[in-house]
Design a protein around this motif. Structure first.
Motif, PDB file in Angstrom:
ATOM      1  N   ARG A   1       0.853  -1.180   0.000  1.00  0.00           N
ATOM      2  CA  ARG A   1       0.000   0.000   0.000  1.00  0.00           C
ATOM      3  C   ARG A   1       0.892   1.234   0.000  1.00  0.00           C
ATOM      4  NH1 ARG A   1      -3.775  -0.489   4.994  1.00  0.00           N
ATOM      5  NH2 ARG A   1      -1.830  -1.167   5.893  1.00  0.00           N
ATOM      6  N   ARG A   2       0.383   2.266  -0.581  1.00  0.00           N
ATOM      7  CA  ARG A   2       1.132   3.525  -0.572  1.00  0.00           C
ATOM      8  C   ARG A   2       1.170   4.095   0.835  1.00  0.00           C
ATOM      9  NH1 ARG A   2       2.229   7.329  -4.605  1.00  0.00           N
ATOM     10  NH2 ARG A   2       2.339   6.175  -6.517  1.00  0.00           N
ATOM     11  N   ALA A   3       2.299   4.651   1.155  1.00  0.00           N
ATOM     12  CA  ALA A   3       2.435   5.272   2.467  1.00  0.00           C
ATOM     13  C   ALA A   3       1.705   6.606   2.468  1.00  0.00           C
ATOM     14  CB  ALA A   3       3.900   5.478   2.801  1.00  0.00           C
ATOM     15  N   THR A   4       1.028   6.862   3.550  1.00  0.00           N
ATOM     16  CA  THR A   4       0.335   8.147   3.709  1.00  0.00           C
ATOM     17  C   THR A   4       0.716   8.718   5.061  1.00  0.00           C
ATOM     18  OG1 THR A   4      -1.586   7.048   4.669  1.00  0.00           O
ATOM     19  CG2 THR A   4      -1.631   7.429   2.295  1.00  0.00           C
ATOM     20  N   VAL A   5       0.518   9.953   5.214  1.00  0.00           N
ATOM     21  CA  VAL A   5       0.811  10.617   6.472  1.00  0.00           C
ATOM     22  C   VAL A   5      -0.346  10.335   7.431  1.00  0.00           C
ATOM     23  CG1 VAL A   5       1.237  12.844   7.587  1.00  0.00           C
ATOM     24  CG2 VAL A   5       2.091  12.404   5.289  1.00  0.00           C
ATOM     25  N   LEU A   6       0.029   9.903   8.661  1.00  0.00           N
ATOM     26  CA  LEU A   6      -0.989   9.631   9.667  1.00  0.00           C
ATOM     27  C   LEU A   6      -1.514  10.936  10.234  1.00  0.00           C
ATOM     28  CD1 LEU A   6       0.584   6.734  11.758  1.00  0.00           C
ATOM     29  CD2 LEU A   6      -1.464   6.590  10.363  1.00  0.00           C
TER      30      LEU A   6
ATOM     31  N   GLN B   1      -0.550   9.547  15.500  1.00  0.00           N
ATOM     32  CA  GLN B   1       0.906   9.462  15.399  1.00  0.00           C
ATOM     33  C   GLN B   1       1.562   9.044  16.707  1.00  0.00           C
ATOM     34  OE1 GLN B   1       2.579  13.012  13.791  1.00  0.00           O
ATOM     35  NE2 GLN B   1       1.625  12.733  11.785  1.00  0.00           N
TER      36      GLN B   1
END
Length: 192
Positions: free
Chosen positions: A164-169, A174
């Motif tokens: 899966r593509r990394a996304t910002v939490l 966090q």
């Protein structure tokens, strides 16, 4: 009163008695069963996998060979006992007498290992023929091939998995999902 006492004395060499022969047969059977079990267990993955350590590497490399050498030595002792016993066995069997060539002058113990089964078969000494044939099979087959039973090889495996593509939490997640190392680094940078 008689000075000579008659009692049963087992005049066979110790390694030719039944308990030792049964023990050797049990060892052989256990080896065959363990090889079949190891083969069956290694089939699903193609091999056994071990953690790499010097002990395991030495065991894989030298273990089967050392076992085969000791196995061959044990049978050599048994074979030598049978060959030493054969002249006396021939003398005790014959009521009408036996020639010296077929009894006291037998030289199975001093014969080249590969010729002993042939000579014993010609004279119809079945125990020596069987024993010498087993010794030849062990010395030609088991001992040299023992080092090839287990070998060390690198195995490449491929595994399918989803990426899966990394996304910002989001900021509220966090704090719970930050790794321990980043917490340590973060706390050290604050102190400095």
């Amino acid at each position: 009163m008689s000075y000579f006492r008659t009692r049963e004395v087992d005049w066979r060499p110790t390694l030719v008695t039944s308990p030792y022969l049964y023990l050797f047969a049990a060892i052989t059977l256990c080896c065959a069963i363990s090889l079949v079990i190891m083969f069956q267990l290694s089939q699903p993955h193609g091999a056994f996998t071990f953690n790499k350590s010097p002990f395991i590497e030495g065991l894989v490399e030298f273990g089967p060979l050392l076992f085969a050498v000791f196995y061959g030595l044990l049978w050599t002792w048994i074979d030598h006992g049978i060959k030493r016993l054969e002249p006396w066995l021939q003398l005790s069997k014959s009521e009408s007498g036996v020639t010296a060539e077929h009894s006291l002058l037998l030289e199975y113990s001093y014969m080249l290992t590969y010729f002993a089964p042939i000579s014993a078969l010609r004279r119809r000494h079945w125990s020596v023929a069987c024993s010498a044939t087993i010794l030849v099979l062990i010395s030609i087959g088991v001992t040299p091939l023992a080092s090839a039973i287990i070998s060390e090889k690198n195995i490449l495996r491929s595994v399918d998995f989803k990426v899966r593509r990394a996304t910002v939490l989001p900021e509220q997640f966090q704090k719970d999902n930050i790794s321990r190392l980043s917490l340590i680094l973060h706390s050290e940078t604050r102190c400095v």
